[in-house]
Motif scaffolding. Structure first.
Motif, PDB file in Angstrom:
ATOM      1  N   ALA A  11     -33.490  -4.350  14.639  1.00 37.19           N
ATOM      2  CA  ALA A  11     -34.400  -4.665  13.559  1.00 37.19           C
ATOM      3  C   ALA A  11     -34.264  -6.340  13.249  1.00 37.19           C
ATOM      4  O   ALA A  11     -34.874  -6.434  12.110  1.00 37.19           O
ATOM      5  CB  ALA A  11     -34.069  -3.917  12.464  1.00 37.19           C
ATOM      6  N   GLY A  15     -32.073  -9.160  18.514  1.00 39.87           N
ATOM      7  CA  GLY A  15     -32.233  -7.725  19.007  1.00 39.87           C
ATOM      8  C   GLY A  15     -34.071  -7.390  18.706  1.00 39.87           C
ATOM      9  O   GLY A  15     -34.416  -6.902  19.420  1.00 39.87           O
ATOM     10  N   ASN A  35     -30.041  -0.656   9.689  1.00 41.34           N
ATOM     11  CA  ASN A  35     -31.221  -0.682   8.486  1.00 41.34           C
ATOM     12  C   ASN A  35     -32.431  -0.055   8.985  1.00 41.34           C
ATOM     13  O   ASN A  35     -33.191  -0.596   9.865  1.00 41.34           O
ATOM     14  CB  ASN A  35     -31.384  -2.276   8.677  1.00 41.34           C
ATOM     15  CG  ASN A  35     -32.504  -2.582   7.152  1.00 41.34           C
ATOM     16  OD1 ASN A  35     -33.255  -1.555   6.739  1.00 41.34           O
ATOM     17  ND2 ASN A  35     -32.392  -3.626   6.797  1.00 41.34           N
ATOM     18  N   GLY A  88     -24.278  -6.009  15.572  1.00 41.26           N
ATOM     19  CA  GLY A  88     -23.004  -6.606  15.490  1.00 41.26           C
ATOM     20  C   GLY A  88     -22.662  -7.011  14.048  1.00 41.26           C
ATOM     21  O   GLY A  88     -23.825  -7.085  13.400  1.00 41.26           O
ATOM     22  N   ARG A 105     -13.341  -2.541  11.121  1.00 42.02           N
ATOM     23  CA  ARG A 105     -14.608  -2.624  11.132  1.00 42.02           C
ATOM     24  C   ARG A 105     -15.335  -3.338  12.431  1.00 42.02           C
ATOM     25  O   ARG A 105     -16.179  -2.800  12.935  1.00 42.02           O
ATOM     26  CB  ARG A 105     -15.144  -3.234   9.631  1.00 42.02           C
ATOM     27  CG  ARG A 105     -16.535  -2.847   9.581  1.00 42.02           C
ATOM     28  CD  ARG A 105     -17.042  -1.592   9.618  1.00 42.02           C
ATOM     29  NE  ARG A 105     -18.328  -1.336   9.543  1.00 42.02           N
ATOM     30  CZ  ARG A 105     -19.160  -0.551  10.004  1.00 42.02           C
ATOM     31  NH1 ARG A 105     -18.475   0.767  10.585  1.00 42.02           N
ATOM     32  NH2 ARG A 105     -20.570  -0.409   9.900  1.00 42.02           N
ATOM     33  N   GLN A 189     -26.502 -15.907  11.304  1.00 37.55           N
ATOM     34  CA  GLN A 189     -26.177 -17.349  11.201  1.00 37.55           C
ATOM     35  C   GLN A 189     -26.252 -17.834   9.906  1.00 37.55           C
ATOM     36  O   GLN A 189     -25.659 -18.696   9.478  1.00 37.55           O
ATOM     37  CB  GLN A 189     -26.577 -18.084  12.405  1.00 37.55           C
ATOM     38  CG  GLN A 189     -26.280 -19.534  12.659  1.00 37.55           C
ATOM     39  CD  GLN A 189     -26.668 -20.204  13.836  1.00 37.55           C
ATOM     40  OE1 GLN A 189     -26.055 -19.916  14.722  1.00 37.55           O
ATOM     41  NE2 GLN A 189     -27.396 -21.073  13.854  1.00 37.55           N
TER      42      GLN A 189
HETATM   43  P1  NAD Z   1     -28.701 -10.122  12.926  1.00 33.08           P
HETATM   44  O1  NAD Z   1     -27.548 -10.082  11.721  1.00 33.08           O
HETATM   45  O2  NAD Z   1     -29.720 -10.733  12.876  1.00 33.08           O
HETATM   46  O3  NAD Z   1     -29.014  -8.853  13.547  1.00 33.08           O
HETATM   47  C1  NAD Z   1     -27.840  -7.814  13.821  1.00 33.08           C
HETATM   48  C2  NAD Z   1     -28.311  -6.439  13.745  1.00 33.08           C
HETATM   49  O4  NAD Z   1     -27.527  -5.355  13.826  1.00 33.08           O
HETATM   50  C3  NAD Z   1     -29.050  -6.098  12.040  1.00 33.08           C
HETATM   51  O5  NAD Z   1     -30.043  -5.917  12.185  1.00 33.08           O
HETATM   52  C4  NAD Z   1     -27.868  -5.173  11.406  1.00 33.08           C
HETATM   53  O6  NAD Z   1     -28.641  -4.272  10.625  1.00 33.08           O
HETATM   54  C5  NAD Z   1     -27.433  -4.326  12.800  1.00 33.08           C
HETATM   55  N1  NAD Z   1     -26.374  -3.731  12.554  1.00 33.08           N
HETATM   56  C6  NAD Z   1     -25.276  -4.305  12.069  1.00 33.08           C
HETATM   57  N2  NAD Z   1     -23.932  -3.251  12.110  1.00 33.08           N
HETATM   58  C7  NAD Z   1     -24.696  -2.019  12.561  1.00 33.08           C
HETATM   59  C8  NAD Z   1     -24.125  -0.852  13.039  1.00 33.08           C
HETATM   60  N3  NAD Z   1     -22.883  -0.529  12.595  1.00 33.08           N
HETATM   61  N4  NAD Z   1     -24.978  -0.248  13.520  1.00 33.08           N
HETATM   62  C9  NAD Z   1     -26.178  -0.307  13.788  1.00 33.08           C
HETATM   63  N5  NAD Z   1     -26.790  -1.541  13.643  1.00 33.08           N
HETATM   64  C10 NAD Z   1     -25.978  -2.632  13.163  1.00 33.08           C
HETATM   65  O7  NAD Z   1     -27.680 -11.028  13.856  1.00 33.08           O
HETATM   66  P2  NAD Z   1     -28.016 -11.679  15.495  1.00 33.08           P
HETATM   67  O8  NAD Z   1     -27.600 -13.070  15.114  1.00 33.08           O
HETATM   68  O9  NAD Z   1     -29.276 -11.323  15.811  1.00 33.08           O
HETATM   69  O10 NAD Z   1     -26.870 -10.980  16.326  1.00 33.08           O
HETATM   70  C11 NAD Z   1     -27.018 -10.338  17.245  1.00 33.08           C
HETATM   71  C12 NAD Z   1     -25.824 -10.147  18.213  1.00 33.08           C
HETATM   72  O11 NAD Z   1     -25.465 -11.550  18.621  1.00 33.08           O
HETATM   73  C13 NAD Z   1     -24.703  -9.725  17.123  1.00 33.08           C
HETATM   74  O12 NAD Z   1     -23.913  -8.751  18.117  1.00 33.08           O
HETATM   75  C14 NAD Z   1     -23.871 -11.040  16.992  1.00 33.08           C
HETATM   76  O13 NAD Z   1     -22.487 -10.757  16.852  1.00 33.08           O
HETATM   77  C15 NAD Z   1     -24.303 -11.817  18.090  1.00 33.08           C
HETATM   78  N6  NAD Z   1     -24.027 -13.320  17.971  1.00 33.08           N
HETATM   79  C16 NAD Z   1     -24.788 -13.904  17.289  1.00 33.08           C
HETATM   80  C17 NAD Z   1     -24.623 -15.278  17.339  1.00 33.08           C
HETATM   81  C18 NAD Z   1     -25.611 -16.218  16.419  1.00 33.08           C
HETATM   82  O14 NAD Z   1     -25.558 -17.625  16.587  1.00 33.08           O
HETATM   83  N7  NAD Z   1     -26.422 -15.734  15.741  1.00 33.08           N
HETATM   84  C19 NAD Z   1     -23.585 -16.130  18.081  1.00 33.08           C
HETATM   85  C20 NAD Z   1     -22.846 -15.223  18.944  1.00 33.08           C
HETATM   86  C21 NAD Z   1     -23.150 -13.794  18.851  1.00 33.08           C
END
Ligand code: NAD
Length: 247
Positions: A11, A15, A35, A88, A105, A189
């Protein structure tokens, strides 16, 4: 060939971009996210693009909720042959301030949540003799991250999980890889920056060899390829999509 793809954390951020990429590649897409309203929005956008899509609210750390969500996906779309785990959570704290609750968590969502989804999806892939799993890990798993030891540890385990599943299912037509992103502009981020835990975009960009941050689309493009038939000889890998940052 059209396949059914499940994207957790679909969402938002990477992702969400991955849902659109896999849809563009002709797959039916199940958007799973904590969400539910946002997952619904993404699935409606996908349908408007002509993609067969389904959304479900699920906490990936809850095994029975994951099983229920995958059962719905099977009913609505069919057996699952592509799984991308992007759900995540992150947290920031000096090592001695990390509470047991915060540690748990992050392990529950980032590691055990990925385990649940892989274990529930793999039987469909085994039956088909074909499968693709891509886990979104983190560059913090490769280089370590001060002030985020619990996050880095939860993501580091995904690198070993990738290698183990790749070897366990190599003969079954299932590939398993992970992408450890770094400096990708997403809501996660941005929230870290607003809270003062992460440097500004400009500061981050200065440390990236290509001189700018990445986007969800950059990650989605790599995920899309890893989930293709053409990527069948790539498994057990950790593919940096990070603008050239050496880990
Ligand atoms: P984001 O917060 O935009 O998206 C993460 C999504 O995960 C959200 O929609 C949230 O609702 C969902 N989520 C959280 N907990 C959940 C749960 N328990 N069950 C189901 N859904 C859940 O973040 P993003 O930056 O797109 O992150 C995507 C992945 O990349 C994550 O695993 C994050 O740890 C990893 N990551 C991000 C970065 C970065 O630079 N943004 C860097 C390294 C790793």
């Amino acid at each position: 060939m059209t396949r059914v793809a499940v994207v957790t954390g679909g969402a938002s951020g990477m992702g969400e971009a991955t849902c659109h990429e896999l849809g563009k590649r002709g797959h039916a897409v199940a958007v799973l996210d904590l969400n539910g309203a946002a997952a619904q929005r993404v699935s409606e956008e996908l349908r408007a693009e002509g993609v067969t899509a389904f959304a479900a609210a699920v906490d990936v750390s809850d095994r029975s909720a994951v099983e229920e969500a995958f059962a719905k996906v099977r009913t609505e779309l069919g057996p699952v042959h592509i799984l991308v785990t992007s759900a995540g959570v992150v947290d920031f704290a000096p090592f001695t301030d990390i509470t047991v609750g915060a540690w748990q968590r992050l392990i529950d969502v980032n590691l055990t949540g990925t385990f649940h989804c892989c274990q529930v999806a793999v039987p469909d892939m085994l039956k088909a003799g074909w499968g693709r799993i891509v886990m979104i890990s983190s560059s913090s798993a490769q280089r370590g991250s001060p002030g985020m030891a619990h996050y880095a540890a939860s993501k580091g385990a995904l690198l070993s999980l990738t290698r183990s599943l790749a070897r366990e299912y190599g003969l079954s037509g299932i590939t398993v890889n992970n992408i450890p992103p770094s400096a990708i502009e997403t809501p996660m981020q941005h929230a870290g920056q607003v809270a003062g835990h992460l440097p500004s975009n400009e500061q981050m960009a200065a440390s990236v060899p290509v001189g700018h941050l990445g986007t969800g689309d950059d990650i989605a493009a790599a995920v899309g390829f890893l989930c293709s038939d053409e990527a069948g000889f790539i498994t057990g890998q950790t593919l940096g999509v990070n603008g050239g940052s050496v880990m």
